[in-house]
Write a protein that holds these residues in place. Sequence first.
Motif, PDB file in Angstrom:
ATOM      1  N   UNK A   1      52.795  54.924  29.721  1.00  0.00           N
ATOM      2  CA  UNK A   1      53.272  54.894  30.987  1.00  0.00           C
ATOM      3  C   UNK A   1      54.610  55.422  30.866  1.00  0.00           C
ATOM      4  N   UNK A   2      55.452  55.378  30.074  1.00  0.00           N
ATOM      5  CA  UNK A   2      56.867  55.747  30.137  1.00  0.00           C
ATOM      6  C   UNK A   2      56.892  57.341  30.192  1.00  0.00           C
ATOM      7  N   UNK A   3      55.803  57.808  29.401  1.00  0.00           N
ATOM      8  CA  UNK A   3      55.855  59.426  29.497  1.00  0.00           C
ATOM      9  C   UNK A   3      55.566  59.957  30.863  1.00  0.00           C
ATOM     10  N   UNK A   4      54.819  59.005  31.556  1.00  0.00           N
ATOM     11  CA  UNK A   4      54.575  59.326  33.046  1.00  0.00           C
ATOM     12  C   UNK A   4      55.680  59.154  33.893  1.00  0.00           C
TER      13      UNK A   4
ATOM     14  N   UNK B   1      54.210  40.012  26.727  1.00  0.00           N
ATOM     15  CA  UNK B   1      54.808  39.926  28.375  1.00  0.00           C
ATOM     16  C   UNK B   1      55.343  41.184  28.601  1.00  0.00           C
ATOM     17  N   UNK B   2      55.953  41.725  27.561  1.00  0.00           N
ATOM     18  CA  UNK B   2      56.855  43.197  27.793  1.00  0.00           C
ATOM     19  C   UNK B   2      55.675  44.301  28.471  1.00  0.00           C
ATOM     20  N   UNK B   3      54.539  44.102  27.853  1.00  0.00           N
ATOM     21  CA  UNK B   3      53.513  45.211  28.440  1.00  0.00           C
ATOM     22  C   UNK B   3      53.323  44.812  29.937  1.00  0.00           C
ATOM     23  N   UNK B   4      53.173  43.670  30.354  1.00  0.00           N
ATOM     24  CA  UNK B   4      52.910  43.175  31.671  1.00  0.00           C
ATOM     25  C   UNK B   4      54.080  43.608  32.504  1.00  0.00           C
ATOM     26  N   UNK B   5      55.320  43.559  32.075  1.00  0.00           N
ATOM     27  CA  UNK B   5      56.592  44.021  32.841  1.00  0.00           C
ATOM     28  C   UNK B   5      56.388  45.700  32.824  1.00  0.00           C
ATOM     29  N   UNK B   6      56.051  46.201  31.911  1.00  0.00           N
ATOM     30  CA  UNK B   6      56.337  47.569  32.009  1.00  0.00           C
ATOM     31  C   UNK B   6      55.289  48.156  32.636  1.00  0.00           C
TER      32      UNK B   6
ATOM     33  N   UNK C   1      53.601  46.755  35.387  1.00  0.00           N
ATOM     34  CA  UNK C   1      54.099  46.579  36.753  1.00  0.00           C
ATOM     35  C   UNK C   1      55.243  47.748  37.345  1.00  0.00           C
ATOM     36  N   UNK C   2      56.211  47.723  36.229  1.00  0.00           N
ATOM     37  CA  UNK C   2      57.274  48.665  36.877  1.00  0.00           C
ATOM     38  C   UNK C   2      57.028  49.990  36.944  1.00  0.00           C
ATOM     39  N   UNK C   3      55.907  50.514  35.893  1.00  0.00           N
ATOM     40  CA  UNK C   3      55.612  51.741  35.998  1.00  0.00           C
ATOM     41  C   UNK C   3      54.781  52.194  37.246  1.00  0.00           C
TER      42      UNK C   3
ATOM     43  N   UNK D   1      56.214  64.854  29.366  1.00  0.00           N
ATOM     44  CA  UNK D   1      56.467  63.455  29.167  1.00  0.00           C
ATOM     45  C   UNK D   1      55.673  62.635  28.194  1.00  0.00           C
ATOM     46  N   UNK D   2      54.134  62.589  28.875  1.00  0.00           N
ATOM     47  CA  UNK D   2      53.348  62.169  27.997  1.00  0.00           C
ATOM     48  C   UNK D   2      52.908  62.430  26.603  1.00  0.00           C
TER      49      UNK D   2
END
Lengths: 292, 254
Positions: free
Chosen positions: A19-22, A131-136, A138-140, A227-228
């Motif tokens: 997700x962050x790579x994108x 919990x972190x994954x859920x936040x990540x 949604x934010x992504x 990025x990915x």
Amino acid sequence: MFEVLDYAFMQRALLAALLIGFAAPAVGIYLVQRQQALMGDGIGHVALTGVALGFLLSANPVWTAVLVSTVGAVAMELLRSSGRARGDVALAMLFYGGMAGGVMLINLAPGGSTANLTSYLWGSVTTVSEGDIAAICWLSVFVLVVTLGLRRQLFAVCQDEEFARVTGLPVRTLNLLLAVTAAATVTVAMRVVGLLLVSALMVIPVVAAQQATRGFVMTLALAMVFGVLVSVSGTVTSYYADVPPGATIVLIALGLFLVVSVLALPLARSRARRQAAREAVPVPEAAGVAGA
Amino acid sequence: MEQPEPVIALRGVSAELGGRPVLRGVDLTVRRGEVVALLGANGSGKSTAVRAAVGQVPVSGGELALFGTPVRRFRDWRRIGYVPQRSTAAGGVPATVREVVMSGRLALRRLRPLGRADRAAVDRALGLVGLADRAGDPVGSLSGGQHQRVLIARALAIGPELLLMDEPLAGVDLASQRVLSGTLAALTAEGVSVLLVLHELGPLQPLIDRAVVLAHGRVERTVDHPAQLPESHACHPADELPPSAAPSLQTGIL
């Protein structure tokens, strides 16, 4: 197939990296376009205050970091657009304030010390929780919807702000939206690469991509692929080689930049030759623009 | 005879930049179909006048109206094509000529996606400035004159009724100057009104209906059909090329 996928913590780590790579280069491209490549670093430092605030209030540090870094990013954007402070000076203030605030707050937190901040400073992708994954996630999604859905508008604003205002675009809103999106990206990426290296994932894939591209949309697409590529391969490498993921990702990204730069060199030369050849050909004078 | 409706009307307009008065009571009217040039020395306020007209510099006194609406309340930006002074700073990310010109269509689309009609309008605008064959090239690879033509195409992509240009000839070679005067002639034939800031009239002189000379933020004089203004010659290294070597219009090659 891959042993690395057998562990739940690695599944979460890889999903976060994907997700962050994108998301990170999708925001980073606008910052690079506006020559604010260091803004991600500024927000990263402010996010540190947010993380410490989370410890102080016994809240999830991801969400307090989102909150505080959003405030910081918006404040910085307002300073920039009002022309009251030069961009680099505003950024410097943000760096110092964010770092000092983080260290101060974490020491006020019960039983807190700067050791608590270490995993946020350098990233610790293998300790990402459900919990972190859920936040990540949604934010992504938010970041990608904004940066891809509004790419023409954001492009216009970052390319030529005055022209964008005269076309009647809501320039101030778009600028604030971009600042908020950058803040969200920083907090998403901090678990993976760490706050001190966050900006690298926003900037390096973009700079690597633009060595080989001629247009904005192509650069955006290639930067997201890069990025990915670096975030996932860096996470996998860090698992097998037992090295820190953040540093691995950033070093792979820098390696990719070097490889693309070297490969793109002959490409740029042949383009320049073709263009020179085309401009040297004399063309008969056209009669005005009547034919246009 | 009744005169056509003014598209830009400045009455006693004053404006400040950083607390320093730049415009001190400027009167200026551009009527439908007119081409008006703003002339004057550096610092005379001509750029500020144009930027005030598009709402980018707040007016501190007087009245400024676009198409009869005070500029503060004017929202119909699709009627206006704006060519800002060409910035020397290139963006940090490459962009093609088409991508830059496409942003001119956003006045119509705002936050909606762009479609086939937008692509056609961009092609037409690029044809008008003679850059149809460069649509896929990065803007960074263009000469100063070609870059200026891209910015003009971006303003024309919307099909404006009024074109405002800030120093469109600055740093532009003679070949591009000729293309620009051809473009301008074609536009005025279609009834587009033009207000442009110039250092000298140059090859545009036959197209200008009125030249307004500013000095120290005031209108110094107004000259109708300014053939009598002394014409100074453009000076650009590329001007020494023989005309046959100058790049000219290539339309329909896209």
